[in-house]
Design a protein around this motif. Structure first.
Motif, short mmCIF file in Angstrom:
data_model
loop_
_atom_site.label_atom_id
_atom_site.label_comp_id
_atom_site.label_asym_id
_atom_site.label_seq_id
_atom_site.Cartn_x
_atom_site.Cartn_y
_atom_site.Cartn_z
N VAL A 190 0.84 -1.19 0.00
CA VAL A 190 0.00 0.00 0.00
C VAL A 190 0.87 1.24 0.00
O VAL A 190 1.66 1.47 0.92
CB VAL A 190 -0.95 0.01 1.22
N ARG A 191 0.73 2.05 -1.05
CA ARG A 191 1.41 3.34 -1.14
C ARG A 191 0.34 4.37 -1.42
O ARG A 191 -0.33 4.30 -2.45
CB ARG A 191 2.46 3.33 -2.24
N TYR A 192 0.21 5.35 -0.54
CA TYR A 192 -0.87 6.32 -0.67
C TYR A 192 -0.46 7.53 -1.50
O TYR A 192 0.69 7.96 -1.49
CB TYR A 192 -1.33 6.78 0.71
N VAL A 193 -1.46 8.05 -2.21
CA VAL A 193 -1.29 9.27 -3.01
C VAL A 193 -2.47 10.18 -2.71
O VAL A 193 -3.61 9.71 -2.61
CB VAL A 193 -1.24 8.95 -4.52
N ALA A 194 -2.20 11.46 -2.55
CA ALA A 194 -3.27 12.46 -2.37
C ALA A 194 -3.39 13.28 -3.63
O ALA A 194 -2.39 13.58 -4.30
CB ALA A 194 -2.96 13.35 -1.17
N GLU A 195 -4.62 13.65 -3.99
CA GLU A 195 -4.84 14.43 -5.20
C GLU A 195 -6.05 15.34 -5.00
O GLU A 195 -7.13 14.88 -4.61
CB GLU A 195 -5.06 13.50 -6.39
N ALA A 196 -5.84 16.63 -5.28
CA ALA A 196 -6.93 17.59 -5.15
C ALA A 196 -7.86 17.48 -6.35
O ALA A 196 -7.45 17.08 -7.44
CB ALA A 196 -6.36 19.01 -5.05
N GLY A 197 -9.14 17.85 -6.12
CA GLY A 197 -10.12 17.78 -7.20
C GLY A 197 -9.82 18.78 -8.30
O GLY A 197 -9.33 19.88 -8.05
N ASP A 198 -10.13 18.42 -9.55
CA ASP A 198 -9.85 19.30 -10.69
C ASP A 198 -10.65 20.60 -10.63
O ASP A 198 -10.22 21.63 -11.14
CB ASP A 198 -10.16 18.57 -12.00
N THR A 212 1.16 6.45 9.62
CA THR A 212 1.36 6.51 11.07
C THR A 212 1.06 5.19 11.76
O THR A 212 1.65 4.88 12.77
CB THR A 212 0.46 7.61 11.67
N ASN A 213 0.13 4.41 11.17
CA ASN A 213 -0.24 3.15 11.81
C ASN A 213 -0.74 2.16 10.76
O ASN A 213 -1.93 2.07 10.49
CB ASN A 213 -1.33 3.39 12.87
N PRO A 214 0.17 1.39 10.17
CA PRO A 214 -0.25 0.44 9.13
C PRO A 214 -1.11 -0.70 9.65
O PRO A 214 -1.69 -1.45 8.86
CB PRO A 214 1.08 -0.09 8.58
N ALA A 215 -1.22 -0.81 11.00
CA ALA A 215 -2.06 -1.86 11.57
C ALA A 215 -3.49 -1.40 11.77
O ALA A 215 -4.34 -2.17 12.25
CB ALA A 215 -1.47 -2.32 12.91
N HIS A 216 -3.80 -0.17 11.42
CA HIS A 216 -5.14 0.37 11.59
C HIS A 216 -6.13 -0.44 10.76
O HIS A 216 -5.83 -0.91 9.67
CB HIS A 216 -5.17 1.85 11.16
N ILE A 252 -4.91 15.89 9.71
CA ILE A 252 -6.06 14.98 9.70
C ILE A 252 -5.55 13.54 9.69
O ILE A 252 -4.63 13.19 8.94
CB ILE A 252 -6.93 15.23 8.45
N ASP A 253 -6.14 12.72 10.55
CA ASP A 253 -5.81 11.30 10.61
C ASP A 253 -6.85 10.51 9.82
O ASP A 253 -8.05 10.66 10.03
CB ASP A 253 -5.78 10.81 12.06
N LEU A 254 -6.36 9.65 8.94
CA LEU A 254 -7.24 8.86 8.07
C LEU A 254 -6.78 7.41 8.06
O LEU A 254 -5.85 7.04 7.33
CB LEU A 254 -7.21 9.41 6.63
N GLY A 255 -7.38 6.59 8.87
CA GLY A 255 -7.11 5.15 8.82
C GLY A 255 -5.64 4.79 8.82
O GLY A 255 -5.19 4.07 7.92
N GLY A 256 -4.88 5.29 9.79
CA GLY A 256 -3.46 4.98 9.87
C GLY A 256 -2.60 5.91 9.05
O GLY A 256 -1.40 5.66 8.89
N LEU A 257 -3.19 6.99 8.52
CA LEU A 257 -2.46 7.99 7.74
C LEU A 257 -2.56 9.35 8.41
O LEU A 257 -3.45 9.60 9.22
CB LEU A 257 -3.02 8.10 6.32
N SER A 258 -1.64 10.21 8.01
CA SER A 258 -1.69 11.59 8.49
C SER A 258 -1.43 12.50 7.30
O SER A 258 -0.46 12.30 6.55
CB SER A 258 -0.64 11.83 9.57
N ILE A 259 -2.31 13.51 7.12
CA ILE A 259 -2.14 14.47 6.05
C ILE A 259 -2.41 15.87 6.61
O ILE A 259 -3.33 16.06 7.40
CB ILE A 259 -3.08 14.17 4.85
N THR A 260 -1.56 16.80 6.25
CA THR A 260 -1.68 18.16 6.76
C THR A 260 -2.26 19.06 5.67
O THR A 260 -1.77 19.06 4.53
CB THR A 260 -0.31 18.70 7.19
N LEU A 261 -3.31 19.80 6.03
CA LEU A 261 -3.97 20.70 5.08
C LEU A 261 -3.74 22.14 5.50
O LEU A 261 -3.72 22.47 6.69
CB LEU A 261 -5.48 20.41 5.03
N ASP A 262 -3.59 22.99 4.52
CA ASP A 262 -3.41 24.42 4.77
C ASP A 262 -4.20 25.19 3.73
O ASP A 262 -4.52 24.67 2.65
CB ASP A 262 -1.93 24.79 4.69
#
Length: 398
Positions: A190-198, A212-216, A252-262
């Motif tokens: 599993v390799r995550y990618v983030a993408e903003a809407g067009d 942050t937590n692959p066991a989530h 923001i924490d998402l199912g064992g992930l962390s993403i920072t929004l500004d």
């Protein structure tokens, strides 16, 4: 018992013929270097030698096939090395482009360079071998595997198969890599990618995601974030769930992930975070979007946010593409190493086969030369005996 003159002559001629035949047989052995010239010389050895010869022929065929396999794999390895260089160069350009101090003209220049890399990679994806067959087309190797469709996008039109060759008695080796696994895939895991809407019109940018937590329990899921703006009340939902208050700089924490929004979103802005294989894996599409972003002038904060998000997504996807190509190249290298081992084993096997056949049918020259000399003596003795016998007559004693 009376022995007639005819009988004595017949026996003497028969003895000379026998000695002559044996002398000729040994002479033929010496001339050919073979102990068994005709199957009748030694039926058992001739039969075994035939079986060994068949094994030698099969082993030679495998050796020839390995040469073909090595040529194809070596060319594939070389092309994949060039693809790696192209992806590395593209990534370097994207890192340069992410610099906020660049002007529209600077970005346009980088777009031109990136377009050149894009065209180079398309040419590499449609590389042919020495026989005119496309390396990455699978079984559909008579036409280019990557074509530009009506929408102006590069798509793979080859198949999912790979050609195989029988490189040893018990080894059938794939000697091709289909283009889908090279230019339209990501490495395993599993390799995550983030993408903003067009259609985003706000200034929200993201950093990450990071694991942050692959066991989530929800690790590996797809997450769709949607922003709602009602006056000063700004919220977001994840996969259509309950609204959550949003603040700039929020992690923001998402199912064992962390993403920072500004930044500040507009109502209806979206952000997708998902496994790489669900976020678009076509490397050509990734480069096309990056080129379009570089060619688009930045006039507003929203334009800047959209550009920043595109560059972040492109970097993540290029990293995945680069890792994937390196993984495929490592697999090709492993096959080349295996061919070297099979060559070594095949050479040893060939020596053993040749020795076995030699033991069965080849001539021992020392023994043959001794026998040849003995047959010469035997023939001379038979001839002298015949001369002596034909001179016997009762008239000599009267």
């Amino acid at each position: 018992m009376r022995v007639s003159t005819v009988t004595m002559f017949e026996q003497s001629v028969s003895a000379m013929n026998h000695q002559q035949n044996e002398l000729l047989r040994v002479g033929q052995q010496l001339a050919t270097g073979k102990r068994v010239i005709n199957p009748s010389d030694d039926p058992r050895a001739a039969s075994q030698a035939l079986a060994v010869s068949q094994s030698i022929a099969a082993n030679q065929q495998y050796m020839d096939t390995r040469i073909t396999a090595r040529n194809t794999l070596s060319q594939t390895d070389s092309v994949l090395g060039s693809v790696t260089d192209a992806l590395t160069s593209a990534r370097t350009l994207i890192v340069q482009a992410a610099n906020d101090t660049l002007s529209d003209a600077d970005r346009q220049s980088l777009a031109s360079e990136l377009t050149g890399i894009y065209e180079t990679m398309l040419g590499l994806a449609n590389t042919t071998d020495g026989n005119g067959n496309y390396l990455f087309g699978g079984y559909q190797n008579s036409s280019p595997p990557f074509v530009v469709n009506a929408a102006g996008e590069v798509e793979y039109v080859g198949d999912e198969n790979v050609q195989e060759l029988q490189v040893d008695a018990t080894r059938r080796m794939p000697v091709q890599v289909n283009g889908d696994s090279v230019f339209n895939s990501v490495p395993g895991g599993v390799r995550y990618v983030a993408e903003a809407g067009d259609g985003n019109t706000g200034t929200v940018t993201f950093t990450g995601p990071s694991v942050t937590n692959p066991a989530h329990d929800n690790y590996g899921d797809y997450f769709a974030l949607a922003f709602q703006v009602d006056g000063d009340d700004v919220t977001y939902t994840v996969n259509g769930g309950d609204p959550v208050p949003y603040e700039a700089g929020q992690q923001i924490d998402l199912g064992g992930l962390s993403i920072t929004l500004d930044g500040v979103p507009e109502d209806g802005d979206t952000l997708a975070v998902g496994p790489a294989e669900q976020m678009g894996t076509n490397v050509f599409t990734t480069l096309e979007k990056a080129i379009t972003a570089l060619e688009t002038p930045i006039e507003t904060p929203a334009d800047q946010a959209a550009f920043t998000n595109t560059m972040n997504t492109t970097l993540r996807k290029l990293d995945n593409a680069l890792d994937n190509v390196l993984t495929v190249q490592a697999s090709v290298g492993a096959k080349l190493n295996e061919l070297d081992v099979l060559d070594s084993v095949g050479s040893t096997r060939m020596i053993n086969y040749e020795q076995t056949r030699s033991d069965l049918i080849d001539l021992d020259y020392n023994q043959a030369i001794s026998e040849y000399a003995m047959r010469q003596v035997g023939l001379q003795a038979a001839q002298q005996t015949f001369v002596a016998i034909q001179g016997l007559s009762l008239f000599n004693y009267m």
